[in-house]
Design a protein around this motif. Structure first.
Motif, PDB file in Angstrom:
ATOM      1  N   LYS B  37       0.796  -0.840  -0.012  1.00 18.40           N
ATOM      2  CA  LYS B  37      -0.284  -0.063   0.111  1.00 18.40           C
ATOM      3  C   LYS B  37       0.620   1.288   0.006  1.00 18.40           C
ATOM      4  CE  LYS B  37      -2.231  -1.100   4.046  1.00 18.40           C
ATOM      5  NZ  LYS B  37      -1.507  -2.586   3.777  1.00 18.40           N
ATOM      6  N   SER B  38       1.781   1.178   1.026  1.00 20.27           N
ATOM      7  CA  SER B  38       2.752   2.359   0.951  1.00 20.27           C
ATOM      8  C   SER B  38       3.635   2.348  -0.220  1.00 20.27           C
ATOM      9  CB  SER B  38       4.051   2.439   2.080  1.00 20.27           C
ATOM     10  OG  SER B  38       2.787   2.337   3.349  1.00 20.27           O
ATOM     11  N   THR B  39       3.610   1.773  -0.932  1.00 15.05           N
ATOM     12  CA  THR B  39       4.821   1.442  -1.924  1.00 15.05           C
ATOM     13  C   THR B  39       4.109   2.485  -3.045  1.00 15.05           C
ATOM     14  OG1 THR B  39       5.293  -0.346  -1.482  1.00 15.05           O
ATOM     15  CG2 THR B  39       6.150   0.351  -3.519  1.00 15.05           C
ATOM     16  N   GLN B  49       7.139   7.871   1.577  1.00 15.36           N
ATOM     17  CA  GLN B  49       6.247   7.028   3.177  1.00 15.36           C
ATOM     18  C   GLN B  49       6.947   6.091   3.687  1.00 15.36           C
ATOM     19  OE1 GLN B  49       4.699   8.147   6.251  1.00 15.36           O
ATOM     20  NE2 GLN B  49       4.207  10.315   4.978  1.00 15.36           N
ATOM     21  N   LYS B  50       7.597   5.657   4.999  1.00 17.41           N
ATOM     22  CA  LYS B  50       8.182   4.235   4.912  1.00 17.41           C
ATOM     23  C   LYS B  50       7.783   3.051   4.619  1.00 17.41           C
ATOM     24  CE  LYS B  50      10.833   1.795   8.192  1.00 17.41           C
ATOM     25  NZ  LYS B  50      11.294   1.683   9.057  1.00 17.41           N
ATOM     26  N   THR B  51       8.377   2.200   3.857  1.00 20.64           N
ATOM     27  CA  THR B  51       8.089   1.089   3.433  1.00 20.64           C
ATOM     28  C   THR B  51       9.076   0.002   3.828  1.00 20.64           C
ATOM     29  OG1 THR B  51       9.029   1.453   0.975  1.00 20.64           O
ATOM     30  CG2 THR B  51       7.242   1.988   1.460  1.00 20.64           C
ATOM     31  N   VAL B  57       4.420  -1.569   9.150  1.00 24.63           N
ATOM     32  CA  VAL B  57       5.230  -0.491   9.018  1.00 24.63           C
ATOM     33  C   VAL B  57       4.438   0.617   8.917  1.00 24.63           C
ATOM     34  CG1 VAL B  57       6.985   0.643   7.490  1.00 24.63           C
ATOM     35  CG2 VAL B  57       6.697  -1.941   6.739  1.00 24.63           C
ATOM     36  N   THR B  58       3.178   0.673   8.507  1.00 28.47           N
ATOM     37  CA  THR B  58       2.784   1.984   8.599  1.00 28.47           C
ATOM     38  C   THR B  58       1.770   1.578  10.270  1.00 28.47           C
ATOM     39  OG1 THR B  58       2.823   2.292   5.743  1.00 28.47           O
ATOM     40  CG2 THR B  58       1.543   3.522   6.856  1.00 28.47           C
ATOM     41  N   VAL B  59       1.532   2.944  10.677  1.00 28.34           N
ATOM     42  CA  VAL B  59       1.112   2.934  12.059  1.00 28.34           C
ATOM     43  C   VAL B  59      -0.394   3.469  12.491  1.00 28.34           C
ATOM     44  CG1 VAL B  59       2.177   0.904  12.722  1.00 28.34           C
ATOM     45  CG2 VAL B  59       2.966   3.115  12.945  1.00 28.34           C
ATOM     46  N   LEU B  77      -5.369   8.568   1.163  1.00 33.99           N
ATOM     47  CA  LEU B  77      -5.220   8.384   2.328  1.00 33.99           C
ATOM     48  C   LEU B  77      -4.017   6.730   2.317  1.00 33.99           C
ATOM     49  CD1 LEU B  77      -8.727   9.169   4.658  1.00 33.99           C
ATOM     50  CD2 LEU B  77      -6.445  10.402   4.033  1.00 33.99           C
ATOM     51  N   ASP B  78      -3.339   7.105   2.949  1.00 32.27           N
ATOM     52  CA  ASP B  78      -2.463   5.716   3.642  1.00 32.27           C
ATOM     53  C   ASP B  78      -2.462   5.012   4.751  1.00 32.27           C
ATOM     54  OD1 ASP B  78      -0.949   3.222   3.317  1.00 32.27           O
ATOM     55  OD2 ASP B  78       1.201   4.206   3.546  1.00 32.27           O
ATOM     56  N   LEU B  79      -2.969   3.917   5.020  1.00 34.35           N
ATOM     57  CA  LEU B  79      -3.497   2.904   6.112  1.00 34.35           C
ATOM     58  C   LEU B  79      -3.154   2.419   6.386  1.00 34.35           C
ATOM     59  CD1 LEU B  79      -7.866   3.741   5.351  1.00 34.35           C
ATOM     60  CD2 LEU B  79      -6.022   5.492   7.068  1.00 34.35           C
TER      61      LEU B  79
HETATM   62 MG   LIG Z   1       2.676   0.771   4.901  1.00 30.78          MG
END
Ligand SMILES: [Mg+2]
Ligand SMILES: Nc1nc2c(ncn2[C@@H]2O[C@H](COP(=O)(O)OP(=O)(O)OP(=O)(O)O)[C@@H](O)[C@H]2O)c(=O)[nH]1
Lengths: 103, 632
Positions: B37-39, B49-51, B57-59, B77-79
């Motif tokens: 998702k973040s990628t 965003q960190k991947t 990873v995403t909090v 939105l990245d969740l």
């Molecule tokens: Mg993520």
């Protein structure tokens, strides 16, 4: 179905494994009884509901085949291949995952 | 600014002022953990965003905007990842709350981008059932197309789309393939999905059966299991070779920090000395010159020298995170963590605390049990963060000869550094035992951890990490360290005596140092170190800058190196005490602030600050006494 990878099988831990094998005369009853490379079919999850639900979301659904993989040094936790992914679980959890008896 | 990736996707990335009418709609990226998702978020928005290759990873929620070809703007939105809509941890709760409109500050998203891992569609489609049942416009994104292809899998996207009653695209977020399908969806008018025959959502078996059926009807051929992952696991999880390999890698890193990075450090130091000298000769004698050369250059420069080592550490941590080894490390560590009353999941935030405790405290959100989570937050600052590294390296290099211990593999200095890392880790473990057997006692929560397949860390992702880290480091040098250096220079030149700056010991800075000297004298510290301890409350590495500034002002015409100056200020006992003090003390206001935010009050951060402070003082005192007694 027994895949060992490069460093499996002989050497370290072999003796202990053999000892465990001698102790066990019956067929595996819970997931914790599976040794590396062995597989079994999940029958039921004797665990609190929220834990059981999480495990089912991860693929430990009654009727699914689970293959035991490598364990961390010391034999616990162990990695299981189930439903296309690898999940690590502690023995204290896998003891409560009953396997379907074959035959 | 157009991101280099946006071209192919026909998406225009806007950063800077938003369009006047603002984003027209909000779409949320939802999916199981580690499905990319973040990628994808980074691809679509051009943000960073960190991947990393492990679940969780995403909090927290991240916003970005993406401009469409018709000029409209969408908010994305990245969740955090979630396996189902039954949340169990803080991070999963965020996704659930957002989708159900339980977050007051954000509106319910207008559409959902459901990201699934196409290499494991059977299981990942399970999440599609509750998502389709929300009756929200939805695009099903099957990610990791490259991996699916490489491992010989297949899926009929059109059939799947028909079966789900929602559009489906097959993409590779990492490679940037298939993104035009996503922009098509974003530009279209959103329509609610029209699925046929959803399963009973409360029953995982029936959901899984439904998912299996849907996958089969879309001609899904699962890819073969990743061979390399099994081979590498048979090495890394081997009862003897696994820990051995890990130990060797860690030793190599520490040795590299000292041996390979020392020439680098010398190069940077020479550059700074040279440019400082140039400044000195180019500027006329004045207070301004003294401020620039002694205050700013001496302070900021002494810290800048440590950038290469810090980058090296981050490179190592980046490889651990991106390769997927981190999840294995958590499995290996689980037994140890169980002994202190925690579990393997706590190990991941702890490892990331080796970079910095602030994101580590946030990363504890993935721990389901609240007491375990608080215990992990309380011990995380004991992990040796990157800000301690300059202090450790400076003191070790000043007081320890470089001799080989294990041939070229390990020298005395690297061993000392390793010892300090172990000291911090031990303090964390002991503290965890105390906490988990007293105020944070709780039932054991089961350890359940999904292991991702190993992936090659890409040069690009590692490069970007290092770039971002350098920026953060330089920003800190340019803000915190710079302002402390300037303030300190001023304090060291006041009060004026007959229009002249006083002897440094008589200045305000000197007075400040001498006031606290009685307290720190038992530790073997003099007043300069005392000033450094005070300024390092802002951030640990500030002490290095402070000592640099004080040394610059105090030094004679020929500037002695910082190491030499340190040897005059401290004896061996004091040096060891200083190291121990830094290993234990919580001199980091950002961490205190983050702990307050994450625990929702001042109780935990105050407890933590006091506990670590007392431990640091007592530890440093004992260390000083022991070393002095031993060597005299
Ligand atoms: Mg993520
Ligand atoms: N081969 C391949 N790898 C991918 C692709 N997309 C993402 N990855 C990798 O998958 C891993 C996870 O990516 P993330 O974007 O961090 O995943 P996430 O869904 O945000 O994960 P959480 O935040 O933990 O929920 C990273 O190592 C990525 O490099 C892809 O399309 N192909």
């Amino acid at each position: 179905m027994r895949s060992r990878g490069w460093f499996g099988g002989r050497g370290w831990g072999r003796r202990r494994r053999r000892r465990r094998r001698l102790r066990r005369s019956r067929a595996p009853v819970t997931l914790a009884d599976l040794r590396e490379g062995e597989s079994g079919v999940v029958d039921s999850l004797q665990l609190p509901e929220d834990v059981a639900l999480r495990l089912m979301e991860l693929g430990f659904i009654p009727g699914t085949t689970v293959v035991a993989g490598r364990a961390a040094p010391g034999g616990d936790p162990r990695v299981y291949r189930v439903d296309g992914s690898e999940i690590a679980l502690r023995r204290e959890t896998t003891r409560h995952l009953l396997l379907r008896l074959l035959g | 600014m157009r991101s280099p990736f946006s071209e192919e996707a026909n998406l225009q990335v806007t950063s800077g002022p938003a369009l006047l009418d603002g984003p027209t709609a909000t779409v949320a990226l939802v999916g199981p953990p580690n499905c990319g998702k973040s990628t994808l978020f980074n691809r679509l928005t051009g943000l960073r965003q960190k991947t990393a290759n492990f679940p969780g990873v995403t909090v927290e929620r991240h916003h970005g905007t993406v401009g469409l070809s018709d000029g409209r703007e969408l908010e994305i939105l990245d969740l955090p990842g979630t396996y189902s809509l039954t949340p169990r941890s803080e991070d999963e709760r965020i996704t659930d709350d957002l989708l159900r409109g339980k977050m007051p500050e954000v509106c319910i998203p207008d559409a959902v981008l459901l990201v699934l891992d196409s290499t494991n569609l059977g299981r990942h489609l399970v999440l599609a059932a509750p998502m389709l049942a929300l009756e929200k416009p939805i695009l099903v994104i099957l990610n990791m197309a490259d991996e699916l292809r490489r491992r010989g899998g297949e899926v009929d996207v059109d059939a799947l789309s028909e079966r789900l009653g929602a559009p489906v695209v097959l993409v590779s977020a990492a490679k940037g393939e298939g993104l035009e399908g996503i922009s098509q969806f974003l530009e279209s008018t959103f329509r609610a999905p029209d699925p046929v025959g959803l399963p009973v959502l409360q029953s995982p078996p029936s959901c899984r059966q439904w998912a299996g059926q849907v996958a089969a009807e879309s001609a899904y051929r699962p890819p073969v299991a990743p061979v390399w992952t099994q081979r590498l696991d048979s090495l890394f999880l081997h009862s003897f070779f696994g820990p051995l390999v890990f130990l060797l890698v860690v030793l190599a890193v520490f040795q590299t920090i000292f041996s390979a990075a020392v020439p680098l450090m010398d190069g940077v130091e020479a550059l700074i000395t040279w440019s400082g000298g140039w400044l000195e000769s180019a500027l006329p004698d004045s207070a301004l010159k003294s401020l620039l050369v002694e205050g700013v250059w001496g302070g900021v420069g002494s810290v800048l020298v440590f950038l290469p080592q810090i980058l090296l550490l981050f490179l190592f941590l980046g490889i651990l995170e991106d390769s997927g080894y981190l999840a294995r490390a958590a499995v290996i560590a689980d037994r140890t963590m169980a002994k202190v009353g925690l579990q393997g999941k706590s190990f991941i935030p702890l490892l990331s605390a080796y970079a910095c405790a602030v994101p580590a405290v946030m990363a504890t959100r993935t721990i389901e049990n609240k007491r375990d989570r608080f215990a992990t937050i309380l011990i995380a600052p004991f992990m040796t963060c990157a800000a301690r590294l300059p202090v450790y390296i400076l003191v070790i290099a000043a007081f320890m000869e470089s001799r080989p211990l294990l041939g070229p593999f390990l020298g005395t200095r690297a061993a000392a550094l390793l010892g300090l890392y172990l000291l911090g880790f031990l303090a964390a473990l002991v503290t965890a035992v105390i906490l988990k057997s007293t105020i944070l006692r709780s039932d054991r929560t089961p350890f359940v951890m999904e292991l991702p397949p190993y992936r090659w860390p890409t040069a690009k992702s590692l490069g970007l990490r290092l770039l971002d880290r350098s920026k953060i480091f330089l920003r800190r040098a340019g803000t915190v360290i710079l302002s402390v250096a300037v303030a300190l220079w001023i304090l060291a030149h006041l009060p004026l005596v007959d229009g002249q700056a006083p002897e440094i010991g008589e200045s305000l800075a000197g007075t400040m140092g001498r006031t606290i000297e009685p307290i720190i004298e038992p530790l073997g510290f003099d007043w300069k170190i005392g000033v450094g301890l005070v300024t390092s409350l802002a951030a640990r590495e500030v002490i290095v800058g402070t000592l640099g500034t004080l040394n610059g002002i105090d030094g004679d015409e020929e500037s002695t190196g910082l190491q030499e100056a340190l040897r005059q200020d401290l004896d061996l006992g004091g040096a060891v005490a200083l190291l121990v003090f830094f290993a234990f003390a919580m001199q980091c206001m950002s961490t205190v602030a983050m702990v307050r935010r994450e625990t929702g009050g001042w109780r935990i951060p105050i407890l933590q600050f006091t506990y670590m402070g007392v431990l640091a003082y007592v530890g440093a005192f004992v260390a000083n006494q022991l070393v002095t007694w031993w060597w005299v």
